[in-house]
Design a protein around this motif. Structure first.
Motif, PDB file in Angstrom:
ATOM      1  N   TYR A 187      89.659  50.546 -14.108  1.00  0.00           N
ATOM      2  CA  TYR A 187      89.244  51.856 -15.009  1.00  0.00           C
ATOM      3  C   TYR A 187      90.621  52.326 -15.436  1.00  0.00           C
ATOM      4  CZ  TYR A 187      84.461  52.597 -13.554  1.00  0.00           C
ATOM      5  OH  TYR A 187      82.990  52.542 -13.236  1.00  0.00           O
ATOM      6  N   VAL A 188      91.678  52.054 -14.773  1.00  0.00           N
ATOM      7  CA  VAL A 188      93.014  52.637 -15.244  1.00  0.00           C
ATOM      8  C   VAL A 188      94.102  51.309 -15.075  1.00  0.00           C
ATOM      9  CG1 VAL A 188      92.463  54.727 -14.697  1.00  0.00           C
ATOM     10  CG2 VAL A 188      93.427  53.329 -13.124  1.00  0.00           C
ATOM     11  N   ALA A 189      95.306  51.736 -15.930  1.00  0.00           N
ATOM     12  CA  ALA A 189      96.327  50.878 -15.833  1.00  0.00           C
ATOM     13  C   ALA A 189      96.941  50.804 -14.355  1.00  0.00           C
ATOM     14  CB  ALA A 189      97.465  51.012 -16.860  1.00  0.00           C
ATOM     15  N   PRO A 190      97.770  49.606 -13.824  1.00  0.00           N
ATOM     16  CA  PRO A 190      98.190  49.631 -12.567  1.00  0.00           C
ATOM     17  C   PRO A 190      99.195  50.725 -12.344  1.00  0.00           C
ATOM     18  CG  PRO A 190      98.153  47.401 -13.441  1.00  0.00           C
ATOM     19  CD  PRO A 190      97.847  48.350 -14.593  1.00  0.00           C
ATOM     20  N   GLY A 191      99.005  51.377 -11.148  1.00  0.00           N
ATOM     21  CA  GLY A 191      99.997  52.547 -10.837  1.00  0.00           C
ATOM     22  C   GLY A 191      99.733  54.101 -11.289  1.00  0.00           C
ATOM     23  N   PHE A 192      98.598  53.871 -12.041  1.00  0.00           N
ATOM     24  CA  PHE A 192      98.120  55.359 -12.446  1.00  0.00           C
ATOM     25  C   PHE A 192      97.679  56.093 -11.399  1.00  0.00           C
ATOM     26  CE2 PHE A 192      94.608  58.134 -13.567  1.00  0.00           C
ATOM     27  CZ  PHE A 192      95.233  59.023 -14.337  1.00  0.00           C
ATOM     28  N   SER A 193      98.058  57.442 -11.302  1.00  0.00           N
ATOM     29  CA  SER A 193      97.748  58.576 -10.440  1.00  0.00           C
ATOM     30  C   SER A 193      97.768  59.902 -10.913  1.00  0.00           C
ATOM     31  CB  SER A 193      98.501  58.526  -9.270  1.00  0.00           C
ATOM     32  OG  SER A 193      98.032  59.430  -8.083  1.00  0.00           O
ATOM     33  N   ASP A 194      96.690  60.815 -10.979  1.00  0.00           N
ATOM     34  CA  ASP A 194      96.707  62.063 -11.362  1.00  0.00           C
ATOM     35  C   ASP A 194      96.232  62.843 -10.378  1.00  0.00           C
ATOM     36  OD1 ASP A 194      93.951  61.551 -11.312  1.00  0.00           O
ATOM     37  OD2 ASP A 194      93.558  62.026 -13.420  1.00  0.00           O
ATOM     38  N   GLY A 195      96.047  62.573  -9.137  1.00  0.00           N
ATOM     39  CA  GLY A 195      95.551  63.488  -8.410  1.00  0.00           C
ATOM     40  C   GLY A 195      94.258  63.809  -8.144  1.00  0.00           C
ATOM     41  N   ARG A 196      93.251  63.312  -9.179  1.00  0.00           N
ATOM     42  CA  ARG A 196      91.883  63.469  -9.239  1.00  0.00           C
ATOM     43  C   ARG A 196      90.973  62.476  -8.852  1.00  0.00           C
ATOM     44  NH1 ARG A 196      93.017  66.781 -13.995  1.00  0.00           N
ATOM     45  NH2 ARG A 196      92.633  69.081 -13.601  1.00  0.00           N
ATOM     46  N   GLU A 197      91.537  61.211  -8.197  1.00  0.00           N
ATOM     47  CA  GLU A 197      90.868  60.274  -7.657  1.00  0.00           C
ATOM     48  C   GLU A 197      89.427  60.324  -7.022  1.00  0.00           C
ATOM     49  OE1 GLU A 197      92.881  56.199  -6.974  1.00  0.00           O
ATOM     50  OE2 GLU A 197      91.951  56.751  -4.757  1.00  0.00           O
ATOM     51  N   ASP A 198      89.529  61.417  -5.980  1.00  0.00           N
ATOM     52  CA  ASP A 198      88.382  61.678  -5.523  1.00  0.00           C
ATOM     53  C   ASP A 198      87.164  62.196  -6.454  1.00  0.00           C
ATOM     54  OD1 ASP A 198      89.440  60.988  -3.005  1.00  0.00           O
ATOM     55  OD2 ASP A 198      89.878  63.248  -2.224  1.00  0.00           O
ATOM     56  N   LEU A 199      87.417  62.946  -7.488  1.00  0.00           N
ATOM     57  CA  LEU A 199      86.604  63.073  -8.119  1.00  0.00           C
ATOM     58  C   LEU A 199      86.104  62.171  -9.299  1.00  0.00           C
ATOM     59  CD1 LEU A 199      85.211  65.542  -9.749  1.00  0.00           C
ATOM     60  CD2 LEU A 199      86.992  65.886 -11.541  1.00  0.00           C
ATOM     61  N   TRP A 200      87.136  61.288  -9.440  1.00  0.00           N
ATOM     62  CA  TRP A 200      86.461  60.219 -10.357  1.00  0.00           C
ATOM     63  C   TRP A 200      85.547  59.190  -9.520  1.00  0.00           C
ATOM     64  CZ3 TRP A 200      87.688  62.849 -13.606  1.00  0.00           C
ATOM     65  CH2 TRP A 200      88.818  63.262 -14.376  1.00  0.00           C
ATOM     66  N   VAL A 201      86.086  58.996  -8.360  1.00  0.00           N
ATOM     67  CA  VAL A 201      85.050  58.030  -7.358  1.00  0.00           C
ATOM     68  C   VAL A 201      83.757  58.820  -7.206  1.00  0.00           C
ATOM     69  CG1 VAL A 201      84.894  57.197  -5.063  1.00  0.00           C
ATOM     70  CG2 VAL A 201      86.986  57.191  -6.273  1.00  0.00           C
ATOM     71  N   GLU A 202      83.846  60.174  -7.102  1.00  0.00           N
ATOM     72  CA  GLU A 202      82.675  60.992  -6.830  1.00  0.00           C
ATOM     73  C   GLU A 202      81.564  60.640  -8.173  1.00  0.00           C
ATOM     74  OE1 GLU A 202      80.877  65.491  -7.323  1.00  0.00           O
ATOM     75  OE2 GLU A 202      82.821  65.288  -6.730  1.00  0.00           O
ATOM     76  N   SER A 203      82.192  60.511  -9.184  1.00  0.00           N
ATOM     77  CA  SER A 203      81.509  60.442 -10.526  1.00  0.00           C
ATOM     78  C   SER A 203      81.081  59.042 -10.493  1.00  0.00           C
ATOM     79  CB  SER A 203      82.433  60.589 -11.643  1.00  0.00           C
ATOM     80  OG  SER A 203      81.702  60.327 -12.925  1.00  0.00           O
ATOM     81  N   MET A 204      81.753  58.110 -10.219  1.00  0.00           N
ATOM     82  CA  MET A 204      81.215  56.786  -9.961  1.00  0.00           C
ATOM     83  C   MET A 204      79.893  56.578  -8.846  1.00  0.00           C
ATOM     84  SD  MET A 204      84.771  54.562  -9.928  1.00  0.00           S
ATOM     85  CE  MET A 204      84.094  52.934  -9.818  1.00  0.00           C
ATOM     86  N   LEU A 205      80.010  57.189  -8.037  1.00  0.00           N
ATOM     87  CA  LEU A 205      79.108  57.147  -7.058  1.00  0.00           C
ATOM     88  C   LEU A 205      77.801  57.891  -7.184  1.00  0.00           C
ATOM     89  CD1 LEU A 205      81.111  57.572  -3.557  1.00  0.00           C
ATOM     90  CD2 LEU A 205      80.115  55.474  -4.506  1.00  0.00           C
ATOM     91  N   SER A 206      77.733  58.758  -8.528  1.00  0.00           N
ATOM     92  CA  SER A 206      76.448  59.153  -8.839  1.00  0.00           C
ATOM     93  C   SER A 206      75.446  58.272  -9.481  1.00  0.00           C
ATOM     94  CB  SER A 206      77.091  60.427  -9.779  1.00  0.00           C
ATOM     95  OG  SER A 206      77.414  59.959 -11.133  1.00  0.00           O
ATOM     96  N   THR A 207      76.193  57.091  -9.780  1.00  0.00           N
ATOM     97  CA  THR A 207      75.272  56.138 -10.568  1.00  0.00           C
ATOM     98  C   THR A 207      74.227  55.681  -9.390  1.00  0.00           C
ATOM     99  OG1 THR A 207      77.123  55.121 -11.580  1.00  0.00           O
ATOM    100  CG2 THR A 207      75.214  53.707 -11.498  1.00  0.00           C
ATOM    101  N   LYS A 208      72.864  55.682 -10.173  1.00  0.00           N
ATOM    102  CA  LYS A 208      71.746  55.381  -9.510  1.00  0.00           C
ATOM    103  C   LYS A 208      71.530  53.863  -9.673  1.00  0.00           C
ATOM    104  CE  LYS A 208      71.121  59.624  -8.806  1.00  0.00           C
ATOM    105  NZ  LYS A 208      72.074  60.132  -9.924  1.00  0.00           N
ATOM    106  N   THR A 209      71.372  53.099  -8.520  1.00  0.00           N
ATOM    107  CA  THR A 209      71.065  51.745  -8.353  1.00  0.00           C
ATOM    108  C   THR A 209      69.587  51.169  -8.277  1.00  0.00           C
ATOM    109  OG1 THR A 209      71.437  51.614  -5.936  1.00  0.00           O
ATOM    110  CG2 THR A 209      73.379  51.255  -7.218  1.00  0.00           C
ATOM    111  N   GLY A 210      69.591  50.125  -8.811  1.00  0.00           N
ATOM    112  CA  GLY A 210      68.134  49.398  -8.613  1.00  0.00           C
ATOM    113  C   GLY A 210      67.884  48.733  -9.887  1.00  0.00           C
ATOM    114  N   GLU A 211      66.771  47.732  -9.992  1.00  0.00           N
ATOM    115  CA  GLU A 211      66.413  46.958 -10.990  1.00  0.00           C
ATOM    116  C   GLU A 211      66.208  47.706 -12.348  1.00  0.00           C
ATOM    117  OE1 GLU A 211      63.351  44.107 -10.317  1.00  0.00           O
ATOM    118  OE2 GLU A 211      64.960  42.733  -9.272  1.00  0.00           O
TER     119      GLU A 211
END
Length: 349
Positions: A187-211
């Motif tokens: 999602y980001v270039a190597p070495g990127f950090s903005d202190g909000r990674e937990d928020l970005w991961v929360e957003s990713m994990l909101s994705t619903k899975t299934g066919e």
């Protein structure tokens, strides 16, 4: 309820299509047409919160079906991105918004182009952040399919361990397929950090899975690598078997387009490792039939070719490359992105 930054308001908007989660902010003294924000795959409107807080205009960020806090409904991939575009249009109609500035990131960029085709009156200007190529996936530079069935595209191309970790809510970085690891590597270039990674991961994990959602189904193919796009779920919507957005070049009303991309984008590129033909060329997937039969998709060159034709037919676009960014220039270099976006929308007001 998702994690909200101070100043952002969340509401549920019910239309005749779905109940969608919408983030809104209207700063004091806001002027000009609103800015509408459409996220990409394996994300949600949470990714736009810092941008919303920085902009001096009314902003509206919509969670697509099966993402964030919006209703989980199956995606009919045979309509391309039509289900998502119709959902967004229904939300804007319910909010009484028209002739707005629309920003789409990644898959959301494709949704914006679909809206340009289906509901041109909604869009005053368009901003595309690392968009899906208008020709859809599985195509050559000229937009023609590499195989008639789009072999190597669609739901069966997703890494099953990544999908399982999404479904399990994995917040670790234990494996390369953990969502947190994928965020860092793709999602980001190597070495990127903005202190909000937990928020970005929360957003990713909101994705619903299934066919019917992420990643979707698939079918067997006689062509390498042995599978092709199905008719249900998210990844199939972007296969060229179902998606062709190149008709934007013939629109009577052509909103100005700002195209923003990162030079280190691992997902959308001219030889992306998210493309099975690229994986085959580099020996990651065995049996590759060669460049003539299965060329790596030139996604950047394809987008530029369509936008050049868009401009030749009376439209206008501007390409901005963020040299130090990956797939998410709006969070990797927010100040530059905000400046470019505000210049773009002001010129279209």
């Amino acid at each position: 309820m998702s994690t909200l930054l101070d100043g952002i308001v969340q509401e549920a908007v019910t239309t005749d299509r779905l109940t969608a989660s919408v983030l809104r902010r209207t700063p004091e003294g806001a002027v000009g047409a609103p800015i509408v924000l459409i996220h990409g795959n394996v994300s949600s409107s949470l990714f736009f919160q810092p941008l919303m807080l920085a902009l001096p205009r009314e902003t509206v960020a919509i969670d697509l079906r099966g993402y964030g806090d919006s209703e989980t409904l199956p995606v009919d991939a045979t309509r391309g991105l039509g289900d998502f575009a119709d959902d967004v249009a229904s939300v804007l109609d319910a909010l009484g918004l028209t002739d707005v500035h629309i920003v789409g990131w990644s898959m959301g960029g494709g949704v914006v182009m679909q809206l340009m085709l289906d509901r041109p009156g909604l869009i005053r200007s368009a901003t595309l952040i690392a968009p899906v190529p208008p020709q859809g996936f599985g195509t050559r530079l000229d937009g023609s399919l590499c195989t008639p069935d789009g072999a190597g595209t669609g739901g069966l191309g997703a890494n099953p361990d990544f999908i399982a970790r999404l479904a399990a809510g994995d917040t670790t970085d234990d494996e390369p397929t953990s969502p947190r690891s994928v965020f860092r590597s793709s999602y980001v270039a190597p070495g990127f950090s903005d202190g909000r990674e937990d928020l970005w991961v929360e957003s990713m994990l909101s994705t619903k899975t299934g066919e019917g959602n992420q990643p979707g189904d698939g079918v067997a193919s006689d062509s390498w690598p042995g599978f092709a796009a199905g008719g249900r779920g998210v990844l199939n919507t972007m296969s060229a078997v179902h998606l062709d957005l190149t008709g934007i070049v013939d629109l009577e009303r052509k909103p100005s387009i700002l195209w923003v991309r990162g030079a280190h984008d691992a997902i959308v590129g001219d030889e992306s490792f998210f493309d099975f033909n690229t994986l085959g060329k580099h020996g990651v997937v065995p049996g590759w039939p060669g460049e003539e039969a299965a060329p790596p998709q030139p996604m950047i060159a394809q987008t530029r070719a369509v936008l050049d034709e868009y401009a030749a037919n009376g439209g206008a676009y501007r390409e901005e490359v963020f040299e130090d960014a990956g797939h998410s220039p709006h969070i990797e270099d927010p100040e530059r992105f905000e400046r470019l976006l505000l210049e773009h929308v002001a010129a279209a007001d």
